[in-house]
Design an enzyme around this catalytic site. Structure first.
Site, mmCIF file in Angstrom:
data_model
loop_
_atom_site.group_PDB
_atom_site.id
_atom_site.type_symbol
_atom_site.label_atom_id
_atom_site.label_comp_id
_atom_site.label_asym_id
_atom_site.label_seq_id
_atom_site.Cartn_x
_atom_site.Cartn_y
_atom_site.Cartn_z
ATOM 1 N N LYS A 16 -72.955 -47.807 1.354
ATOM 2 C CA LYS A 16 -74.082 -49.128 0.663
ATOM 3 C C LYS A 16 -75.193 -48.891 -0.030
ATOM 4 O O LYS A 16 -75.374 -49.676 -0.762
ATOM 5 C CB LYS A 16 -73.989 -50.369 2.333
ATOM 6 C CG LYS A 16 -73.251 -50.822 2.486
ATOM 7 C CD LYS A 16 -72.974 -50.936 3.622
ATOM 8 C CE LYS A 16 -73.691 -51.101 4.891
ATOM 9 N NZ LYS A 16 -73.013 -49.439 5.897
ATOM 10 N N ARG A 91 -73.449 -59.288 8.742
ATOM 11 C CA ARG A 91 -72.122 -58.004 9.804
ATOM 12 C C ARG A 91 -71.316 -59.012 11.098
ATOM 13 O O ARG A 91 -70.818 -58.224 11.166
ATOM 14 C CB ARG A 91 -72.969 -57.175 10.251
ATOM 15 C CG ARG A 91 -74.210 -56.278 9.795
ATOM 16 C CD ARG A 91 -73.172 -55.173 9.239
ATOM 17 N NE ARG A 91 -73.970 -54.190 10.126
ATOM 18 C CZ ARG A 91 -74.815 -53.127 9.972
ATOM 19 N NH1 ARG A 91 -75.955 -53.318 8.591
ATOM 20 N NH2 ARG A 91 -75.606 -51.839 10.222
ATOM 21 N N ARG A 127 -77.173 -37.008 6.647
ATOM 22 C CA ARG A 127 -78.081 -37.801 5.435
ATOM 23 C C ARG A 127 -79.479 -37.368 5.656
ATOM 24 O O ARG A 127 -79.857 -37.568 7.122
ATOM 25 C CB ARG A 127 -77.633 -39.606 6.584
ATOM 26 C CG ARG A 127 -78.774 -40.153 5.389
ATOM 27 C CD ARG A 127 -78.173 -41.581 5.251
ATOM 28 N NE ARG A 127 -78.175 -42.639 6.592
ATOM 29 C CZ ARG A 127 -77.910 -43.333 6.677
ATOM 30 N NH1 ARG A 127 -77.157 -44.340 5.931
ATOM 31 N NH2 ARG A 127 -76.759 -43.532 8.132
ATOM 32 N N ARG A 160 -82.652 -40.554 10.461
ATOM 33 C CA ARG A 160 -82.706 -41.472 10.996
ATOM 34 C C ARG A 160 -82.734 -41.598 12.345
ATOM 35 O O ARG A 160 -81.502 -40.585 13.110
ATOM 36 C CB ARG A 160 -81.764 -42.689 10.878
ATOM 37 C CG ARG A 160 -82.235 -43.408 9.437
ATOM 38 C CD ARG A 160 -80.987 -44.399 9.037
ATOM 39 N NE ARG A 160 -80.216 -45.471 9.385
ATOM 40 C CZ ARG A 160 -79.767 -45.530 8.862
ATOM 41 N NH1 ARG A 160 -79.383 -46.382 7.793
ATOM 42 N NH2 ARG A 160 -78.998 -46.583 10.071
ATOM 43 N N ARG A 171 -71.651 -47.403 16.359
ATOM 44 C CA ARG A 171 -71.399 -48.307 14.981
ATOM 45 C C ARG A 171 -70.815 -48.577 14.131
ATOM 46 O O ARG A 171 -70.344 -49.820 14.352
ATOM 47 C CB ARG A 171 -72.908 -47.551 14.410
ATOM 48 C CG ARG A 171 -73.986 -47.722 14.721
ATOM 49 C CD ARG A 171 -75.123 -46.099 13.980
ATOM 50 N NE ARG A 171 -75.148 -46.946 12.187
ATOM 51 C CZ ARG A 171 -75.952 -45.444 11.618
ATOM 52 N NH1 ARG A 171 -75.484 -44.068 12.185
ATOM 53 N NH2 ARG A 171 -75.298 -45.887 10.632
HETATM 54 P P1 AP5 Z 1 -75.523 -44.720 2.796
HETATM 55 O O1 AP5 Z 1 -75.678 -45.050 1.325
HETATM 56 O O2 AP5 Z 1 -77.038 -44.457 3.185
HETATM 57 O O3 AP5 Z 1 -74.205 -45.493 3.522
HETATM 58 P P2 AP5 Z 1 -74.815 -47.052 3.654
HETATM 59 O O4 AP5 Z 1 -73.425 -47.558 3.429
HETATM 60 O O5 AP5 Z 1 -75.900 -47.449 3.434
HETATM 61 O O6 AP5 Z 1 -74.596 -46.381 5.195
HETATM 62 P P3 AP5 Z 1 -76.192 -47.014 6.798
HETATM 63 O O7 AP5 Z 1 -75.969 -45.926 7.862
HETATM 64 O O8 AP5 Z 1 -76.941 -47.415 6.488
HETATM 65 O O9 AP5 Z 1 -75.605 -48.367 7.223
HETATM 66 P P4 AP5 Z 1 -75.561 -49.106 8.664
HETATM 67 O O10 AP5 Z 1 -74.332 -50.461 7.711
HETATM 68 O O11 AP5 Z 1 -74.687 -48.801 9.658
HETATM 69 O O12 AP5 Z 1 -76.960 -49.446 8.746
HETATM 70 P P5 AP5 Z 1 -77.763 -50.182 8.350
HETATM 71 O O13 AP5 Z 1 -78.958 -49.550 7.754
HETATM 72 O O14 AP5 Z 1 -77.486 -51.244 7.609
HETATM 73 O O15 AP5 Z 1 -75.371 -42.537 2.426
HETATM 74 C C1 AP5 Z 1 -74.729 -42.666 3.972
HETATM 75 C C2 AP5 Z 1 -74.593 -41.192 3.370
HETATM 76 O O16 AP5 Z 1 -73.019 -40.436 2.531
HETATM 77 C C3 AP5 Z 1 -75.976 -40.851 2.902
HETATM 78 O O17 AP5 Z 1 -76.392 -38.960 2.559
HETATM 79 C C4 AP5 Z 1 -75.402 -40.104 1.223
HETATM 80 O O18 AP5 Z 1 -75.845 -39.544 0.120
HETATM 81 C C5 AP5 Z 1 -73.724 -39.617 1.199
HETATM 82 N N1 AP5 Z 1 -73.056 -40.704 0.094
HETATM 83 C C6 AP5 Z 1 -73.762 -41.752 -0.393
HETATM 84 N N2 AP5 Z 1 -71.774 -42.049 -1.053
HETATM 85 C C7 AP5 Z 1 -71.144 -40.730 -0.888
HETATM 86 C C8 AP5 Z 1 -69.885 -40.762 -1.692
HETATM 87 N N3 AP5 Z 1 -69.338 -41.103 -2.972
HETATM 88 N N4 AP5 Z 1 -69.463 -39.293 -1.753
HETATM 89 C C9 AP5 Z 1 -70.051 -38.240 -0.601
HETATM 90 N N5 AP5 Z 1 -71.399 -38.979 0.027
HETATM 91 C C10 AP5 Z 1 -71.906 -40.013 -0.195
HETATM 92 O O19 AP5 Z 1 -77.756 -50.965 10.231
HETATM 93 C C11 AP5 Z 1 -78.575 -49.869 10.783
HETATM 94 C C12 AP5 Z 1 -78.820 -51.329 12.274
HETATM 95 O O20 AP5 Z 1 -79.633 -51.901 12.000
HETATM 96 C C13 AP5 Z 1 -77.596 -51.305 12.848
HETATM 97 O O21 AP5 Z 1 -76.599 -50.583 13.399
HETATM 98 C C14 AP5 Z 1 -78.074 -52.666 13.188
HETATM 99 O O22 AP5 Z 1 -78.475 -52.168 15.020
HETATM 100 C C15 AP5 Z 1 -79.804 -53.334 12.626
HETATM 101 N N6 AP5 Z 1 -78.853 -54.107 11.157
HETATM 102 C C16 AP5 Z 1 -78.764 -54.354 10.652
HETATM 103 N N7 AP5 Z 1 -77.967 -55.569 9.698
HETATM 104 C C17 AP5 Z 1 -78.015 -55.695 10.492
HETATM 105 C C18 AP5 Z 1 -76.992 -57.243 10.599
HETATM 106 N N8 AP5 Z 1 -76.926 -57.714 9.573
HETATM 107 N N9 AP5 Z 1 -77.094 -57.729 11.562
HETATM 108 C C19 AP5 Z 1 -76.981 -57.132 12.623
HETATM 109 N N10 AP5 Z 1 -78.730 -55.821 12.835
HETATM 110 C C20 AP5 Z 1 -78.005 -54.906 11.603
HETATM 111 MG MG MG Z 2 -78.003 -48.174 4.442
#
Ligand code: AP5
Ligand code: MG
Ligand code: ZN
Length: 225
Positions: A16, A91, A127, A160, A171
């Site tokens: 994402k 979410r 990552r 992270r 997660r």
């Molecule tokens: P990346 O693009 O970083 O993936 P992502 O989908 O953004 O993954 P996240 O881990 O950021 O998602 P998340 O939803 O768990 O975390 P968030 O920060 O939102 O890619 C991942 C890796 O893969 C990278 O190394 C990249 O280089 C590689 N990659 C990408 N595309 C690729 C491809 N096509 N092929 C190969 N490799 C690839 O949330 C964190 C925490 O915050 C949550 O756990 C929760 O506690 C809280 N939180 C955030 N938002 C909310 C909400 N709305 N409600 C409640 N809690 C929330």
């Molecule tokens: Mg992300």
């Protein structure tokens, strides 16, 4: 100009953030990641950061009321007037309903980036993120030119705290239980475009752009791939 709200759904590590950065640039819309907003609060030592910390560290969702207040503050800002791109929000069904009420009839465009659970741990554990500009790398799939250094700004890369094999299990459970039902929620409204997130990032980007153009949203924002 019509307002565009684009939502990127997908499991942790689905890509994402990687796609949101590029799509935001192509569409000329602000990229709003609730995860990044929480991490900025953690780094800044705010009381919101303090309240979110234990949930994030354990891989659990932060309670809806904390998320909604922070998100609605952000989208009320001037740069969101003509639209915005949401990464990691909504979410839960409650978050989606709160957003729906706020959008007053505007139907968001929703893209679901699909990656099987079996690919997620490797993506998450490998990552690395830039401390300065937030750029996203992967030790194998998108390695920085110089180890530990950001290609874009030369900032230091870090891992992270929630990017461990153990936390990613929680997660993923949270995702399947609370977030995956949003696919049905939005399918019953404006629809959901499914994109295969296992492809190379450039191909995932092209598929996202094609679905935006197919929806008619790209033209009003001059999507530039
Ligand atoms: P990346 O693009 O970083 O993936 P992502 O989908 O953004 O993954 P996240 O881990 O950021 O998602 P998340 O939803 O768990 O975390 P968030 O920060 O939102 O890619 C991942 C890796 O893969 C990278 O190394 C990249 O280089 C590689 N990659 C990408 N595309 C690729 C491809 N096509 N092929 C190969 N490799 C690839 O949330 C964190 C925490 O915050 C949550 O756990 C929760 O506690 C809280 N939180 C955030 N938002 C909310 C909400 N709305 N409600 C409640 N809690 C929330
Ligand atoms: Mg992300
Ligand atoms: Zn950087």
């Amino acid at each position: 100009m019509s307002k565009t709200v684009l939502i990127l759904l997908g499991a942790p590590g689905a890509g994402k953030g990687t796609q949101a950065a590029r799509l935001a640039q192509a569409l000329g819309l602000p990229h709003i990641s609730t995860g990044d907003l929480f991490r900025a609060n953690l780094a800044g030592g705010t009381s919101l950061g303090d309240r979110a910390r234990s949930f994030m560290d354990q891989g659990e969702l932060v309670p809806d009321e904390l998320v909604l207040e922070m998100l609605f503050d952000r989208v009320a800002q001037e740069d969101c007037q003509s639209g915005y791109l949401l990464d990691g929000f909504p979410r839960t069904i409650a978050q989606a309903e709160a957003l729906e009420a706020r959008l007053e009839g505007l139907v968001p465009m929703v893209i679901d980036i699909q990656v099987p659970d079996s690919d997620i741990e490797q993506r998450i554990v490998g990552r690395r993120m830039c401390k300065e500009c937030g750029a996203i790398f992967h030790l194998t799939f998108n390695a920085p030119a110089q180890e530990g250094v950001c290609n874009a700004c030369s900032g230091a890369l870090y891992q992270r705290k929630d990017d461990t094999a153990e936390v990613v299990r929680t997660r993923l459970e949270e995702y399947h239980q609370k977030t995956a039902p949003l696919i049905a929620f939005y399918s019953e409204r404006g629809g959901v475009s499914a994109v295969d997130g296992r492809q190379q990032p450039d191909l995932v980007f092209e598929a996202c752009v094609a679905s935006i153009q197919g929806s008619g949203h790209g033209s009003s924002h001059g999507v530039n791939s």
